[in-house]
Structure formats: structure tokens, C-alpha cells
Design a protein around this motif. Structure first.
Motif, PDB file in Angstrom:
ATOM      1  N   ASP A  43      -9.146 111.086  38.285  1.00  0.00           N
ATOM      2  CA  ASP A  43      -9.183 109.796  38.014  1.00  0.00           C
ATOM      3  C   ASP A  43     -11.023 110.495  37.077  1.00  0.00           C
ATOM      4  OD1 ASP A  43      -7.743 108.533  39.031  1.00  0.00           O
ATOM      5  OD2 ASP A  43      -9.199 107.919  40.737  1.00  0.00           O
ATOM      6  N   PHE A  44     -11.167 111.522  37.457  1.00  0.00           N
ATOM      7  CA  PHE A  44     -12.388 111.582  36.237  1.00  0.00           C
ATOM      8  C   PHE A  44     -12.244 112.160  35.480  1.00  0.00           C
ATOM      9  CE2 PHE A  44     -15.640 114.466  35.567  1.00  0.00           C
ATOM     10  CZ  PHE A  44     -17.102 113.843  35.260  1.00  0.00           C
ATOM     11  N   GLU A  45     -11.040 113.095  35.467  1.00  0.00           N
ATOM     12  CA  GLU A  45     -10.644 113.788  34.160  1.00  0.00           C
ATOM     13  C   GLU A  45     -10.041 112.110  32.861  1.00  0.00           C
ATOM     14  OE1 GLU A  45      -7.722 117.301  32.616  1.00  0.00           O
ATOM     15  OE2 GLU A  45      -7.593 116.401  34.364  1.00  0.00           O
ATOM     16  N   LEU A  46      -9.380 111.630  33.907  1.00  0.00           N
ATOM     17  CA  LEU A  46      -8.859 110.752  32.630  1.00  0.00           C
ATOM     18  C   LEU A  46      -9.785 109.447  32.401  1.00  0.00           C
ATOM     19  CD1 LEU A  46      -5.581 109.590  35.136  1.00  0.00           C
ATOM     20  CD2 LEU A  46      -5.240 111.017  33.304  1.00  0.00           C
ATOM     21  N   LEU A  47     -10.841 109.875  33.288  1.00  0.00           N
ATOM     22  CA  LEU A  47     -12.089 108.467  32.219  1.00  0.00           C
ATOM     23  C   LEU A  47     -12.520 109.623  31.343  1.00  0.00           C
ATOM     24  CD1 LEU A  47     -15.015 106.607  33.864  1.00  0.00           C
ATOM     25  CD2 LEU A  47     -15.817 108.898  33.685  1.00  0.00           C
ATOM     26  N   LEU A  48     -12.765 110.348  31.308  1.00  0.00           N
ATOM     27  CA  LEU A  48     -12.813 111.440  30.591  1.00  0.00           C
ATOM     28  C   LEU A  48     -12.317 111.244  29.204  1.00  0.00           C
ATOM     29  CD1 LEU A  48     -14.956 114.789  32.081  1.00  0.00           C
ATOM     30  CD2 LEU A  48     -16.098 112.734  30.465  1.00  0.00           C
ATOM     31  N   ARG A  49     -10.912 111.422  28.931  1.00  0.00           N
ATOM     32  CA  ARG A  49     -10.412 111.147  28.334  1.00  0.00           C
ATOM     33  C   ARG A  49     -10.414 109.943  27.913  1.00  0.00           C
ATOM     34  NH1 ARG A  49      -7.514 116.355  27.215  1.00  0.00           N
ATOM     35  NH2 ARG A  49      -7.762 118.079  29.372  1.00  0.00           N
ATOM     36  N   ASN A  50     -10.449 108.913  28.538  1.00  0.00           N
ATOM     37  CA  ASN A  50     -10.261 107.300  27.698  1.00  0.00           C
ATOM     38  C   ASN A  50     -11.280 107.024  27.052  1.00  0.00           C
ATOM     39  OD1 ASN A  50     -10.082 104.916  28.182  1.00  0.00           O
ATOM     40  ND2 ASN A  50      -9.648 104.408  30.253  1.00  0.00           N
ATOM     41  N   PRO A  51     -10.174 106.542  25.752  1.00  0.00           N
ATOM     42  CA  PRO A  51     -10.713 105.798  24.302  1.00  0.00           C
ATOM     43  C   PRO A  51     -11.736 104.273  24.713  1.00  0.00           C
ATOM     44  CG  PRO A  51      -9.036 106.034  24.214  1.00  0.00           C
ATOM     45  CD  PRO A  51      -8.676 106.244  25.559  1.00  0.00           C
ATOM     46  N   ILE A  52     -11.078 103.742  25.711  1.00  0.00           N
ATOM     47  CA  ILE A  52     -11.710 102.028  25.336  1.00  0.00           C
ATOM     48  C   ILE A  52     -12.870 102.349  26.325  1.00  0.00           C
ATOM     49  CG2 ILE A  52     -11.192  99.884  26.876  1.00  0.00           C
ATOM     50  CD1 ILE A  52      -8.204 101.178  26.698  1.00  0.00           C
ATOM     51  N   ILE A  53     -12.749 103.489  27.681  1.00  0.00           N
ATOM     52  CA  ILE A  53     -14.541 103.863  28.090  1.00  0.00           C
ATOM     53  C   ILE A  53     -15.525 104.263  27.500  1.00  0.00           C
ATOM     54  CG2 ILE A  53     -15.696 104.418  30.117  1.00  0.00           C
ATOM     55  CD1 ILE A  53     -13.064 104.942  31.480  1.00  0.00           C
ATOM     56  N   LYS A  54     -16.909 102.783  27.200  1.00  0.00           N
ATOM     57  CA  LYS A  54     -17.719 103.549  26.634  1.00  0.00           C
ATOM     58  C   LYS A  54     -18.520 104.663  26.619  1.00  0.00           C
ATOM     59  CE  LYS A  54     -19.167  99.112  25.053  1.00  0.00           C
ATOM     60  NZ  LYS A  54     -17.622  98.523  23.319  1.00  0.00           N
ATOM     61  N   HIS A  55     -18.731 105.197  25.623  1.00  0.00           N
ATOM     62  CA  HIS A  55     -19.213 106.554  25.750  1.00  0.00           C
ATOM     63  C   HIS A  55     -20.828 106.478  26.571  1.00  0.00           C
ATOM     64  CE1 HIS A  55     -16.442 107.850  23.070  1.00  0.00           C
ATOM     65  NE2 HIS A  55     -16.706 106.894  22.357  1.00  0.00           N
ATOM     66  N   ASP A  56     -21.691 105.302  25.966  1.00  0.00           N
ATOM     67  CA  ASP A  56     -22.805 105.419  27.291  1.00  0.00           C
ATOM     68  C   ASP A  56     -22.534 105.342  28.734  1.00  0.00           C
ATOM     69  OD1 ASP A  56     -24.256 104.909  24.587  1.00  0.00           O
ATOM     70  OD2 ASP A  56     -24.327 102.954  24.331  1.00  0.00           O
ATOM     71  N   LYS A  57     -21.382 104.466  28.634  1.00  0.00           N
ATOM     72  CA  LYS A  57     -20.963 104.356  30.191  1.00  0.00           C
ATOM     73  C   LYS A  57     -20.735 105.625  30.561  1.00  0.00           C
ATOM     74  CE  LYS A  57     -20.058 102.230  33.899  1.00  0.00           C
ATOM     75  NZ  LYS A  57     -21.092 101.421  35.109  1.00  0.00           N
ATOM     76  N   LYS A  58     -19.922 106.397  29.623  1.00  0.00           N
ATOM     77  CA  LYS A  58     -19.517 108.052  30.260  1.00  0.00           C
ATOM     78  C   LYS A  58     -20.336 108.794  30.597  1.00  0.00           C
ATOM     79  CE  LYS A  58     -15.150 108.391  27.923  1.00  0.00           C
ATOM     80  NZ  LYS A  58     -14.319 108.164  26.917  1.00  0.00           N
TER      81      LYS A  58
END
Length: 186
Positions: A43-58
């Protein structure tokens, strides 16, 4: 291809800075920690690859996970990469940093595949074989167990492979027996 090239550029810069700041071993440990985190948590890897999640949140998530546990240089590279919207590169950077670290320190990486786990004496013998083959002083030996191998071993050092496995010998015998010299071909 372009991702690995970009990752290698970040790695070269990070390696240079880590050497300059005398923090190479700490940054290497941090990158291994990051790599293990990515490997153990899909899930962490998918979070890093997810373009929908804002970069500030990452960036906030990376900070929450690693702040205080890693060297400030490692945190700053995380920060720079997230500001440049390149978070999907982080797993590749962590893996590539390990290879760059080994090259810098003169450590040769090798893989040994056997049918049963190695004991300490055999492992030391294989490390010596790798040292002799590669002419390096240090060896990182990755051990794999393949139950189908029956016996023997496969040693991979760089682009060289020594295969003395019974599985390979049986395969070669099967090929030889399939060639029947007594039947004339038309």
C-alpha cells in the motif's frame, strides 16, 4: 528506462553529498530501511505511485514515517523529490543507492542458489570463491534455496555463472538422449 536514468542521477548526487558530509553509512542504512518498508508494505508503494494523492500529502506521510529515524540528508532528499513530484522514483532510488554504495566501497554482490540452506563454513568458502573471482576484498552473498535443484549449486558473480546443479546436469542429459544418433534423418 527514463525512470532508472533519473533515479541514477539522484543517487549520484545523494552519494556525493553523503560522502562529503561523512554520512554514507547512515544514509545507506536509511535507504535500506526505506526499501524494506516499500517491500513489506504494498500500500505504501502504491501510495507513492498514485497520481491522485497530492504531493504535499505524500511528503507529510514520508515525514511522519521517517522523521527522527533517518539522517537529515535522507529526509532532505525525500523532501526534494516530493517537491519535484517524483515520488514514484523513491523505491528505485533506494535500490540503486545500495548498488552505488557497494561500488563505492568495493563490495562485490553475488548470489548462491542451493537445494538446502548453507552452514557458516560453506558460506565462508563461497565468499572466498567470490573474492577470488572478482578480486574484491568484501562480498555481499545473497543466499537462495531452490528445493527443485536436488543438489549442487548455482553461483552468480556479476555476469559470470557457475552452475554445478544436478537439475542442470539432468536437463543436459535429457537433451543428449533426445538426440538419437541411430535414426537416420531424411
Amino acid at each position: 528506462m527514463a525512470d532508472s536514468r533519473a533515479a541514477s542521477r539522484y543517487v549520484k548526487s545523494l552519494l556525493g553529498l553523503a560522502v562529503e558530509q561523512n554520512a554514507l553509512d547512515q544514509v545507506h542504512a536509511d535507504m535500506q530501511l526505506f526499501d524494506k518498508t516499500v517491500e513489506s508494505n504494498r500500500d505504501f508503494e502504491l501510495l507513492l505511485r498514485n497520481p491522485i494523492i497530492k504531493h504535499d500529502k505524500k511528503r507529510d506521510i514520508l515525514e511522519a514515517l521517517f522523521k527522527g529515524k533517518v539522517h537529515p540528508l535522507t529526509m532532505s532528499i525525500f523532501d526534494i523529490i516530493t517537491k519535484k513530484n517524483r515520488e514514484p522514483l523513491l523505491p528505485a532510488i533506494a535500490k540503486e543507492f545500495h548498488n552505488a554504495y557497494n561500488d563505492y566501497k568495493g563490495i562485490r554482490k553475488a548470489t548462491i542458489t542451493t537445494a538446502v540452506p548453507l552452514d557458516a563454513k560453506l558460506k565462508a568458502e563461497f565468499e572466498q570463491i567470490v573474492k577470488d573471482l572478482s578480486k574484491q576484498k568484501q562480498v555481499e552473498l545473497l543466499e537462495r534455496v531452490d528445493k527443485d535443484m536436488i543438489g549442487g549449486f548455482v553461483l552468480e558473480v556479476g555476469d559470470k555463472q557457475i552452475d554445478t546443479s544436478i537439475k542442470n546436469k539432468l536437463k543436459a542429459l535429457k537433451v543428449k538422449f533426445s538426440e538419437n544418433p541411430y535414426v537416420k534423418e531424411f
